[in-house]
Design a protein around this motif. Structure first.
Motif, PDB file in Angstrom:
ATOM      1  N   GLY A 128       0.816  -1.196   0.000  1.00  0.00           N
ATOM      2  CA  GLY A 128       0.000   0.000   0.000  1.00  0.00           C
ATOM      3  C   GLY A 128       0.854   1.253   0.000  1.00  0.00           C
ATOM      4  N   TYR A 129       0.194   2.374  -0.059  1.00  0.00           N
ATOM      5  CA  TYR A 129       0.856   3.682  -0.103  1.00  0.00           C
ATOM      6  C   TYR A 129       1.596   3.912   1.222  1.00  0.00           C
ATOM      7  CZ  TYR A 129       1.105   8.783  -0.946  1.00  0.00           C
ATOM      8  OH  TYR A 129       1.521  10.084  -1.152  1.00  0.00           O
ATOM      9  N   PRO A 130       2.905   4.165   1.197  1.00  0.00           N
ATOM     10  CA  PRO A 130       3.673   4.301   2.445  1.00  0.00           C
ATOM     11  C   PRO A 130       3.193   5.418   3.368  1.00  0.00           C
ATOM     12  CG  PRO A 130       5.149   4.019   0.568  1.00  0.00           C
ATOM     13  CD  PRO A 130       3.772   4.221  -0.002  1.00  0.00           C
ATOM     14  N   ALA A 131       2.520   6.426   2.824  1.00  0.00           N
ATOM     15  CA  ALA A 131       2.090   7.557   3.646  1.00  0.00           C
ATOM     16  C   ALA A 131       1.098   7.154   4.727  1.00  0.00           C
ATOM     17  CB  ALA A 131       1.475   8.648   2.762  1.00  0.00           C
ATOM     18  N   TYR A 132       0.331   6.067   4.529  1.00  0.00           N
ATOM     19  CA  TYR A 132      -0.611   5.643   5.561  1.00  0.00           C
ATOM     20  C   TYR A 132       0.137   5.263   6.841  1.00  0.00           C
ATOM     21  CZ  TYR A 132      -3.469   4.919   1.325  1.00  0.00           C
ATOM     22  OH  TYR A 132      -4.107   5.066   0.117  1.00  0.00           O
ATOM     23  N   SER A 147      -2.596  -8.076   5.021  1.00  0.00           N
ATOM     24  CA  SER A 147      -2.015  -8.523   3.757  1.00  0.00           C
ATOM     25  C   SER A 147      -3.032  -8.515   2.621  1.00  0.00           C
ATOM     26  CB  SER A 147      -1.434  -9.930   3.906  1.00  0.00           C
ATOM     27  OG  SER A 147      -0.370  -9.941   4.832  1.00  0.00           O
ATOM     28  N   LEU A 148      -2.555  -8.112   1.451  1.00  0.00           N
ATOM     29  CA  LEU A 148      -3.310  -8.206   0.203  1.00  0.00           C
ATOM     30  C   LEU A 148      -2.524  -9.099  -0.743  1.00  0.00           C
ATOM     31  CD1 LEU A 148      -4.214  -4.424  -0.324  1.00  0.00           C
ATOM     32  CD2 LEU A 148      -5.567  -6.160   0.875  1.00  0.00           C
ATOM     33  N   ASN A 149      -3.216  -9.987  -1.432  1.00  0.00           N
ATOM     34  CA  ASN A 149      -2.510 -10.863  -2.365  1.00  0.00           C
ATOM     35  C   ASN A 149      -3.351 -11.128  -3.606  1.00  0.00           C
ATOM     36  OD1 ASN A 149      -4.197 -13.350  -1.788  1.00  0.00           O
ATOM     37  ND2 ASN A 149      -3.313 -12.998   0.244  1.00  0.00           N
ATOM     38  N   GLU A 150      -2.681 -11.607  -4.629  1.00  0.00           N
ATOM     39  CA  GLU A 150      -3.329 -11.803  -5.921  1.00  0.00           C
ATOM     40  C   GLU A 150      -4.458 -12.825  -5.840  1.00  0.00           C
ATOM     41  OE1 GLU A 150      -2.159 -12.855 -10.589  1.00  0.00           O
ATOM     42  OE2 GLU A 150      -0.606 -12.777  -9.038  1.00  0.00           O
ATOM     43  N   GLU A 337      14.309  -5.342  -4.915  1.00  0.00           N
ATOM     44  CA  GLU A 337      15.369  -4.340  -4.838  1.00  0.00           C
ATOM     45  C   GLU A 337      16.600  -4.781  -5.628  1.00  0.00           C
ATOM     46  OE1 GLU A 337      16.407  -2.385  -1.282  1.00  0.00           O
ATOM     47  OE2 GLU A 337      14.398  -2.533  -0.408  1.00  0.00           O
ATOM     48  N   THR A 338      16.966  -6.043  -5.492  1.00  0.00           N
ATOM     49  CA  THR A 338      18.091  -6.583  -6.266  1.00  0.00           C
ATOM     50  C   THR A 338      17.803  -6.492  -7.754  1.00  0.00           C
ATOM     51  OG1 THR A 338      18.606  -8.121  -4.469  1.00  0.00           O
ATOM     52  CG2 THR A 338      19.543  -8.619  -6.630  1.00  0.00           C
ATOM     53  N   TYR A 339      16.561  -6.812  -8.104  1.00  0.00           N
ATOM     54  CA  TYR A 339      16.175  -6.785  -9.512  1.00  0.00           C
ATOM     55  C   TYR A 339      16.162  -5.351 -10.056  1.00  0.00           C
ATOM     56  CZ  TYR A 339      13.453  -7.763 -13.719  1.00  0.00           C
ATOM     57  OH  TYR A 339      13.023  -7.864 -15.016  1.00  0.00           O
ATOM     58  N   ALA A 340      15.662  -4.404  -9.248  1.00  0.00           N
ATOM     59  CA  ALA A 340      15.634  -3.002  -9.680  1.00  0.00           C
ATOM     60  C   ALA A 340      17.054  -2.477  -9.890  1.00  0.00           C
ATOM     61  CB  ALA A 340      14.901  -2.153  -8.642  1.00  0.00           C
ATOM     62  N   ASP A 341      17.975  -2.856  -9.013  1.00  0.00           N
ATOM     63  CA  ASP A 341      19.376  -2.449  -9.176  1.00  0.00           C
ATOM     64  C   ASP A 341      19.976  -3.060 -10.438  1.00  0.00           C
ATOM     65  OD1 ASP A 341      19.283  -0.929  -6.887  1.00  0.00           O
ATOM     66  OD2 ASP A 341      20.176  -2.474  -5.609  1.00  0.00           O
ATOM     67  N   TYR A 342      19.590  -4.294 -10.723  1.00  0.00           N
ATOM     68  CA  TYR A 342      20.061  -4.971 -11.945  1.00  0.00           C
ATOM     69  C   TYR A 342      19.577  -4.229 -13.195  1.00  0.00           C
ATOM     70  CZ  TYR A 342      19.572  -8.343 -15.787  1.00  0.00           C
ATOM     71  OH  TYR A 342      19.557  -8.961 -17.024  1.00  0.00           O
ATOM     72  N   LEU A 343      18.312  -3.837 -13.209  1.00  0.00           N
ATOM     73  CA  LEU A 343      17.771  -3.110 -14.367  1.00  0.00           C
ATOM     74  C   LEU A 343      18.459  -1.758 -14.542  1.00  0.00           C
ATOM     75  CD1 LEU A 343      13.941  -3.817 -13.921  1.00  0.00           C
ATOM     76  CD2 LEU A 343      15.488  -4.884 -15.573  1.00  0.00           C
ATOM     77  N   LEU A 344      18.731  -1.092 -13.421  1.00  0.00           N
ATOM     78  CA  LEU A 344      19.408   0.205 -13.479  1.00  0.00           C
ATOM     79  C   LEU A 344      20.832   0.045 -14.008  1.00  0.00           C
ATOM     80  CD1 LEU A 344      19.241   3.235 -12.852  1.00  0.00           C
ATOM     81  CD2 LEU A 344      19.981   2.717 -10.519  1.00  0.00           C
ATOM     82  N   GLU A 345      21.502  -0.991 -13.559  1.00  0.00           N
ATOM     83  CA  GLU A 345      22.881  -1.219 -13.976  1.00  0.00           C
ATOM     84  C   GLU A 345      22.961  -1.660 -15.432  1.00  0.00           C
ATOM     85  OE1 GLU A 345      26.960  -1.658 -14.064  1.00  0.00           O
ATOM     86  OE2 GLU A 345      25.721  -0.703 -12.503  1.00  0.00           O
ATOM     87  N   GLY A 358       5.594  -2.277   0.918  1.00  0.00           N
ATOM     88  CA  GLY A 358       5.323  -3.243   1.960  1.00  0.00           C
ATOM     89  C   GLY A 358       5.955  -4.589   1.680  1.00  0.00           C
ATOM     90  N   SER A 359       6.011  -5.407   2.704  1.00  0.00           N
ATOM     91  CA  SER A 359       6.687  -6.704   2.584  1.00  0.00           C
ATOM     92  C   SER A 359       6.027  -7.620   1.570  1.00  0.00           C
ATOM     93  CB  SER A 359       6.723  -7.391   3.955  1.00  0.00           C
ATOM     94  OG  SER A 359       5.403  -7.602   4.447  1.00  0.00           O
ATOM     95  N   GLU A 360       4.713  -7.453   1.337  1.00  0.00           N
ATOM     96  CA  GLU A 360       4.026  -8.293   0.352  1.00  0.00           C
ATOM     97  C   GLU A 360       4.439  -7.948  -1.076  1.00  0.00           C
ATOM     98  OE1 GLU A 360       2.134 -10.867   0.821  1.00  0.00           O
ATOM     99  OE2 GLU A 360       1.967 -10.751   3.005  1.00  0.00           O
ATOM    100  N   GLY A 361       5.193  -6.870  -1.240  1.00  0.00           N
ATOM    101  CA  GLY A 361       5.666  -6.489  -2.571  1.00  0.00           C
ATOM    102  C   GLY A 361       7.084  -6.946  -2.870  1.00  0.00           C
ATOM    103  N   LYS A 362       7.638  -7.804  -2.032  1.00  0.00           N
ATOM    104  CA  LYS A 362       9.039  -8.202  -2.161  1.00  0.00           C
ATOM    105  C   LYS A 362       9.380  -8.764  -3.528  1.00  0.00           C
ATOM    106  CE  LYS A 362      12.502 -11.318  -0.149  1.00  0.00           C
ATOM    107  NZ  LYS A 362      12.786 -12.351   0.890  1.00  0.00           N
ATOM    108  N   SER A 363       8.461  -9.494  -4.136  1.00  0.00           N
ATOM    109  CA  SER A 363       8.746 -10.174  -5.408  1.00  0.00           C
ATOM    110  C   SER A 363       8.197  -9.426  -6.612  1.00  0.00           C
ATOM    111  CB  SER A 363       8.167 -11.599  -5.374  1.00  0.00           C
ATOM    112  OG  SER A 363       8.757 -12.360  -4.351  1.00  0.00           O
TER     113      SER A 363
END
Length: 388
Positions: A128-132, A147-150, A337-345, A358-363
């Motif tokens: 969710g939006y971190p501001a909450y 938790s929210l999931n697909e 996060e690892t994947y985002a760094d890979y795309l940036l690099e 949130g933690s449910e967004g890890k993947s």
């Protein structure tokens, strides 16, 4: 020295992820790299031309430079009420059930500061939006994530909620259409949320800035409420009218709760700039043609974004609404996060990791549609060249 002066209420609240990452991107660009940013949800398109015209004309209106009402000018409250009636089929009393805001993000902190005391809890969606969460912490409350999931279409699991200790829960934040997953709300979901609020006397707030973006119909949590229900809704012109920097939002719903929020708000700001309020009225008066043209553009961008998702080995759902793509990362990567760094690099493209939300967004990673068709095409070209 400064650390000893910092308020305890800032404990656990760090700098916003995007703020930190944008500095990294600035460094790369200063070194001659051309990083393509697909992460920030700030519309790049202009507002309706009537909005800009009204702003200029507003400078000729009397008293435009003076303090304005904390509740906004009456014409703006009426315009919000008419907008809700026309598009959401919701009847609102503009004098008591409508409170204009300097952006809906302001409303999140105002609601939290107005209703939460130390020891109170707020239910926060994950992802969710971190501001909450940050607003809850700043107000002295405790953020309790659900938790929210697909598998559940990113809707709350009410059995899970009912099994929780709700004795200290005062607020529940929901956000449909949902950011970052793109899940839409349903009439059934909103019925269950209102029933949940009534049963436990919990204030439920729907944050609804994406209701016009790629949706088949506009929905509001206010549609099925009774006037005494503890239901509020935030809305905004940031996404629906490309007015993110104008800072125009609204809080609507329970009149008594709005009066409580106004008690706090009136001690924080001194009203909005009158020409901006006049321009907001012009925005609220645009017809269906505006929303149709806006969504025509977003459909094209979404198609291009889906091509990017496929090229980088991610997967996403087809039924998203709103202006983001929630994409599952390849299994060969441990986290977003690892994947985002890979795309940036590798590609010099920035796509934020889902763990920001949130933690449910890890993947997952989240792509924003707030980039031009030309940028999306450049991203596709760059990826294909690197993969050749």
């Amino acid at each position: 020295m400064v650390d000893t002066l910092k308020s305890k209420r800032l404990s656990g609240i760090g700098e916003y992820y995007f703020s930190r990452k944008l500095r990294d991107i600035e460094v790369l660009n200063s070194q001659g790299e051309n990083v393509l940013n697909l992460g920030i949800g700030s519309p790049d398109l202009p507002p309706p031309h009537t909005v800009r015209e009204t702003l200029v004309k507003g400078f000729d209106e009397s008293n435009y430079h003076q303090y304005q009402s904390y509740k906004g000018i009456p014409d703006l409250r009426s315009a919000f009420a008419k907008w809700y009636s026309s598009y959401f089929d919701v009847s609102l009393d503009p004098d008591h059930e409508v409170l204009p805001l300097i952006g809906s993000k302001e409303g999140i902190i105002h609601i939290s500061m107005s209703l939460l005391d130390e020891g109170d809890q707020a239910l926060i969606p994950n992802p969710g939006y971190p501001a909450y969460s940050s607003a809850t912490t700043l107000a002295g409350g405790e953020a309790i994530h659900y938790s929210l999931n697909e598998a559940n279409n990113y809707h709350p699991d009410f059995k899970e909620l009912e099994a929780m200790d709700l004795s200290k829960v005062k607020l529940m934040w929901v956000n449909y259409p949902h950011m970052p997953t793109g899940s839409d709300g349903t009439d059934e979901l909103f019925e269950r949320l209102i029933a949940f609020s009534r049963k436990h006397q919990i204030v439920v707030i729907n944050d609804n800035p994406y209701g016009f973006i790629l949706t088949e119909k506009q929905r509001s949590l206010l549609q099925q409420r009774d006037n005494n229900d503890l239901i509020l809704e935030l809305n905004s012109l940031s996404k629906s009218h490309n007015m993110a920097g104008w800072r125009v939002g609204v809080l609507a719903g329970n009149a008594d709760l709005i009066q409580v929020v106004l008690s706090f708000k009136s001690n924080v700001d001194s009203g909005q700039f009158k020409p901006v309020m006049r321009s907001a009225i012009a925005a609220l008066e645009v017809g269906n043609e505006w929303y149709g043209e806006l969504n025509d553009e977003y459909r094209i961008r979404k198609k291009l974004a889906k091509e990017v998702v496929d090229l980088i080995g991610c997967s996403s759902r087809s039924e998203e609404v709103g202006m983001f793509i929630w994409a599952k990362i390849p299994e060969t990567f441990s986290d977003g996060e690892t994947y985002a760094d890979y795309l940036l690099e590798k590609y010099r493209i920035f796509i934020p990791p889902g763990s920001v939300f949130g933690s449910e967004g890890k993947s997952f990673v989240r792509l924003s549609l707030c980039s031009s068709q030309e940028m999306w095409q450049e991203v596709i070209k760059r990826i294909k060249k690197k993969q050749a």
